[in-house]
Design a protein around this motif. Structure first.
Motif, mmCIF file in Angstrom:
data_model
loop_
_atom_site.group_PDB
_atom_site.id
_atom_site.type_symbol
_atom_site.label_atom_id
_atom_site.label_comp_id
_atom_site.label_asym_id
_atom_site.label_seq_id
_atom_site.Cartn_x
_atom_site.Cartn_y
_atom_site.Cartn_z
ATOM 1 N N ALA A 367 47.223 67.915 8.128
ATOM 2 C CA ALA A 367 48.044 66.736 8.453
ATOM 3 C C ALA A 367 47.250 65.450 8.376
ATOM 4 O O ALA A 367 47.811 64.371 8.184
ATOM 5 N N LEU A 368 45.917 65.542 8.520
ATOM 6 C CA LEU A 368 45.070 64.351 8.479
ATOM 7 C C LEU A 368 45.093 63.693 7.099
ATOM 8 O O LEU A 368 44.875 62.476 6.996
ATOM 9 N N LYS A 369 45.381 64.480 6.054
ATOM 10 C CA LYS A 369 45.408 63.912 4.707
ATOM 11 C C LYS A 369 46.539 62.893 4.542
ATOM 12 O O LYS A 369 46.386 61.902 3.851
ATOM 13 N N SER A 370 47.673 63.167 5.165
ATOM 14 C CA SER A 370 48.808 62.233 5.069
ATOM 15 C C SER A 370 48.907 61.316 6.283
ATOM 16 O O SER A 370 49.846 60.513 6.373
ATOM 17 N N ALA A 371 47.966 61.436 7.202
ATOM 18 C CA ALA A 371 48.037 60.637 8.432
ATOM 19 C C ALA A 371 47.915 59.132 8.190
ATOM 20 O O ALA A 371 48.641 58.343 8.801
ATOM 21 N N PRO A 372 46.993 58.651 7.340
ATOM 22 C CA PRO A 372 46.889 57.188 7.157
ATOM 23 C C PRO A 372 48.181 56.544 6.701
ATOM 24 O O PRO A 372 48.573 55.483 7.204
ATOM 25 N N ALA A 373 48.864 57.170 5.720
ATOM 26 C CA ALA A 373 50.123 56.590 5.250
ATOM 27 C C ALA A 373 51.175 56.601 6.348
ATOM 28 O O ALA A 373 51.909 55.618 6.546
ATOM 29 N N LEU A 374 51.225 57.711 7.095
ATOM 30 C CA LEU A 374 52.196 57.790 8.179
ATOM 31 C C LEU A 374 51.877 56.795 9.292
ATOM 32 O O LEU A 374 52.784 56.154 9.856
ATOM 33 N N GLU A 375 50.599 56.659 9.613
ATOM 34 C CA GLU A 375 50.224 55.702 10.652
ATOM 35 C C GLU A 375 50.501 54.261 10.211
ATOM 36 O O GLU A 375 50.921 53.424 11.010
ATOM 37 N N ALA A 376 50.270 53.971 8.916
ATOM 38 C CA ALA A 376 50.580 52.626 8.421
ATOM 39 C C ALA A 376 52.081 52.358 8.490
ATOM 40 O O ALA A 376 52.514 51.268 8.882
ATOM 41 N N GLU A 377 52.881 53.375 8.108
ATOM 42 C CA GLU A 377 54.328 53.209 8.205
ATOM 43 C C GLU A 377 54.778 53.033 9.642
ATOM 44 O O GLU A 377 55.624 52.185 9.958
ATOM 45 N N GLN A 380 53.901 49.547 10.788
ATOM 46 C CA GLN A 380 54.845 48.558 10.251
ATOM 47 C C GLN A 380 56.162 48.596 11.009
ATOM 48 O O GLN A 380 56.730 47.546 11.360
ATOM 49 N N LEU A 381 56.654 49.804 11.265
ATOM 50 C CA LEU A 381 57.907 49.929 12.012
ATOM 51 C C LEU A 381 57.768 49.376 13.416
ATOM 52 O O LEU A 381 58.655 48.662 13.914
ATOM 53 N N ASN A 382 56.647 49.699 14.083
ATOM 54 C CA ASN A 382 56.428 49.185 15.436
ATOM 55 C C ASN A 382 56.278 47.663 15.437
ATOM 56 O O ASN A 382 56.760 46.983 16.351
ATOM 57 N N ARG A 383 55.605 47.149 14.398
ATOM 58 C CA ARG A 383 55.424 45.700 14.327
ATOM 59 C C ARG A 383 56.767 44.991 14.145
ATOM 60 O O ARG A 383 57.063 43.993 14.816
ATOM 61 N N ASP A 384 57.594 45.501 13.227
ATOM 62 C CA ASP A 384 58.915 44.902 13.037
ATOM 63 C C ASP A 384 59.746 44.987 14.314
ATOM 64 O O ASP A 384 60.425 44.019 14.703
ATOM 65 N N TYR A 385 59.678 46.134 14.956
ATOM 66 C CA TYR A 385 60.438 46.307 16.197
ATOM 67 C C TYR A 385 59.957 45.351 17.280
ATOM 68 O O TYR A 385 60.770 44.728 17.977
ATOM 69 N N ASP A 386 58.634 45.207 17.411
ATOM 70 C CA ASP A 386 58.085 44.306 18.442
ATOM 71 C C ASP A 386 58.458 42.858 18.163
ATOM 72 O O ASP A 386 58.793 42.098 19.090
ATOM 73 N N ILE A 387 58.428 42.454 16.883
ATOM 74 C CA ILE A 387 58.779 41.071 16.548
ATOM 75 C C ILE A 387 60.246 40.793 16.860
ATOM 76 O O ILE A 387 60.590 39.777 17.483
ATOM 77 N N HIS A 388 61.132 41.705 16.427
ATOM 78 C CA HIS A 388 62.559 41.509 16.700
ATOM 79 C C HIS A 388 62.842 41.539 18.201
ATOM 80 O O HIS A 388 63.655 40.746 18.696
ATOM 81 N N LYS A 389 62.157 42.420 18.914
ATOM 82 C CA LYS A 389 62.377 42.506 20.360
ATOM 83 C C LYS A 389 61.895 41.236 21.059
ATOM 84 O O LYS A 389 62.561 40.710 21.958
ATOM 85 N N LYS A 390 60.725 40.728 20.631
ATOM 86 C CA LYS A 390 60.204 39.508 21.233
ATOM 87 C C LYS A 390 61.138 38.325 20.976
ATOM 88 O O LYS A 390 61.453 37.554 21.892
ATOM 89 N N ASN A 391 61.595 38.173 19.726
ATOM 90 C CA ASN A 391 62.513 37.077 19.416
ATOM 91 C C ASN A 391 63.835 37.234 20.158
ATOM 92 O O ASN A 391 64.413 36.238 20.632
ATOM 93 N N TYR A 392 64.314 38.455 20.258
ATOM 94 C CA TYR A 392 65.578 38.692 20.965
ATOM 95 C C TYR A 392 65.452 38.322 22.445
ATOM 96 O O TYR A 392 66.310 37.616 22.994
#
Length: 523
Positions: A367-377, A380-392
């Protein structure tokens, strides 16, 4: 200098020739101007004074909770834009001034007249405002000022409410938009977690940290397995020594004649615990989940281990029947046999643990082989969620602040106080005849002088020989002097007195008119 005096003297003597023309013009202008001044209608000025108190105690109390508008700036802007066409039309309707305006032209003329006659001025620096209007009808002037005061107060409050409502409407639209964005971000994050549920952990560590933890657990399990195998081998060696001291073991047929009931409570307890654990895993994961497969493999190994221990205990029971008569040797043999059985159980358990940790470690490395891509995704999802939540959350906070601000304005951040109510003086404010009559007199005399000067220029006469020589540029041979008779001298004197009398009469007439005006204004 002498030449200048001669020119001035010539101009004066030329104007004197047309003195009666200028006097007639002065009389005509004075009479017409006096009649116009007297026939000007009296106009009454209605006025009111308003004080706006902006030093409310609510302003410091609500600091930081609500947006406090610049009331002073709003009032200054209102004072400059109050006399606008919409407000004037509203004022005409409130004061019932449109009753006699049947045509659109009359209404337009009424609007233009009010726009020029209305006045609003700021008095000093203490938020004092004076509203005034001049009209020939005092009651009409009072109604106009009363309506203007109402419009002034309502416009200030209405503008504040309109700004607040506009801000709240805009914030509501933005909140609705960001709520949709936040729900979409939550859905994407939820779908990602469901797709990669096996990579999630309750402690919040990433897969690299968990891989390091699995490696440490695997090393500890291997160390414990080696220790248990060492203890088991020692127990086997002791059991072999006891057997050598006790003699040969009985035959298999003799052992089979005495059946022995054996039990493995420890392995049974572990089997029961693993079965319950498997039931819990199947409720959350599928059959192909790594933990489910590892638990089933461990159950299979425990069942095989149980079979081996049952066989071992049965052989030990048969051997114990042969050695039952050997006293203390038999007791030592039984104790070592029990210790060996416990060691076997522990070795089997640790071996299963090592195999489980090895399988988990291998799965984690894959699972470590695909972990970087999954962690980056995931980042990104957490960042978008945090930005929308903060603005909301920020927009919701701003909307609440706008609501409190609107309620604060309704509570009275600025208080309007009518210091002087609309009033109309008993005496007319305009026209000021005492000022206009002297102006008429000065204008009449000035116009008369201008007429005499213009006529003297149009019909010039030379009164000095030098002026004639300079004008014609011809040699002057001589000058003949006119000698007046006594009768002509008397006639000129009488004519001069008549002129001065007529001029004095004009001045006296205007002064009498000013005196009558002063007496009238004193009544």
């Amino acid at each position: 200098m002498e030449e200048l005096l001669e020119q001035l003297s010539g101009i004066a003597r030329g104007m004197w020739r047309f003195r009666w023309h200028g006097l007639i013009v002065a009389w005509i202008v004075a009479v017409i101007g006096g009649v116009v001044v007297w026939r000007m209608p009296d106009r009454y000025e209605a006025s009111a004074r308003i004080y706006v108190d902006t030093q409310s105690i609510l302003r410091p109390l609500m600091s930081g909770l609500a947006v406090q508008p610049n009331v002073d700036q709003q009032l200054q802007m209102l004072s400059r834009t109050l006399i606008s066409r919409p407000n004037v039309e509203k004022l005409i309707h409130m004061a019932n001034l449109d009753l006699k305006s049947a045509t659109s032209a009359e209404q337009e003329a009424l609007i233009e007249s009010l726009t020029h006659k209305l006045s609003i001025k700021s008095v000093g620096r203490d938020n004092f405002y004076t509203l005034s209007y001049l009209d020939s009808n005092p009651e009409k002037a009072r109604r106009v000022i009363q309506s203007l005061v109402s419009i002034f107060v309502e416009s200030s409050l209405g503008a504040s409410r309109q700004d607040t409502n506009s801000a709240k409407q805009f914030l509501d639209e933005q909140i609705k938009t960001y709520r949709s964005k936040l729900e979409e971000a939550e859905s994407r994050l939820k779908e990602f977690r469901l797709r990669n549920i096996e990579l999630q952990s309750g402690d919040g560590k990433d897969i690299t940290s968990r891989l390091g933890g699995m490696s440490s657990q695997l090393e500890d399990a291997r160390l414990q397995l080696r220790e248990a195998e060492t203890a088991r081998d020692a127990a086997r060696a002791q059991l072999a020594g006891v057997r050598n001291l006790s003699g040969p073991a009985p035959a298999a047929g003799a052992a089979s004649d005495t059946p022995a009931a054996v039990s493995t409570p420890e392995i049974d307890a572990r089997l029961d615990a693993q079965r319950r654990h498997l039931d819990g895993l199947l409720q959350r994961f599928t059959d192909q989940h790594p933990e489910v497969l590892a638990t089933r493999r461990l159950l299979k190994e425990l069942e095989e281990q149980k079979k081996r221990e049952v066989e071992e205990l049965r052989r030990t029971a048969s051997s114990g029947a042969v050695l039952s008569g050997s006293g203390n040797t038999n007791l030592a043999y039984q104790e070592i046999t029990r210790l060996l059985a416990t060691s076997e159980v522990q070795v089997a358990s640790l071996r299963a643990r090592v195999e489980e940790y090895t399988a988990r470690y291998a799965t984690a490395r894959e699972a470590l082989k695909s972990a970087p891509a999954l962690e980056a995704e995931a980042a990104q999802l957490n960042r978008d969620y945090d930005i929308h939540k903060k603005n909301y959350e920020m927009l919701v906070s701003r909307r609440e602040s706008a609501t409190i601000s609107g309620q604060l304005e309704d509570a009275g951040v600025a208080e309007f106080r009518l210091v002087d109510p609309p009033r109309v003086p008993s005496k007319p404010s305009a026209p000021n005849r005492l000022m206009l009559l002297p102006v008429v007199l000065v204008a009449a005399l000035g116009l008369g002088v201008a007429v005499t000067f213009a006529l003297s220029r149009l019909r010039p006469v030379f009164y000095q020989g030098g002026e004639l020589r300079r004008k014609l540029e011809l040699p002057l041979l001589g000058v003949v002097t006119l000698v007046l008779t006594d009768a002509q001298i008397r006639q000129e004197r009488v004519d001069r007195l008549r002129f001065l009398g007529a001029l004095g009469s004009l001045v006296l007439l205007m002064m009498a008119a000013m005196a009558l005006t002063a007496l009238k204004s004193m009544k």
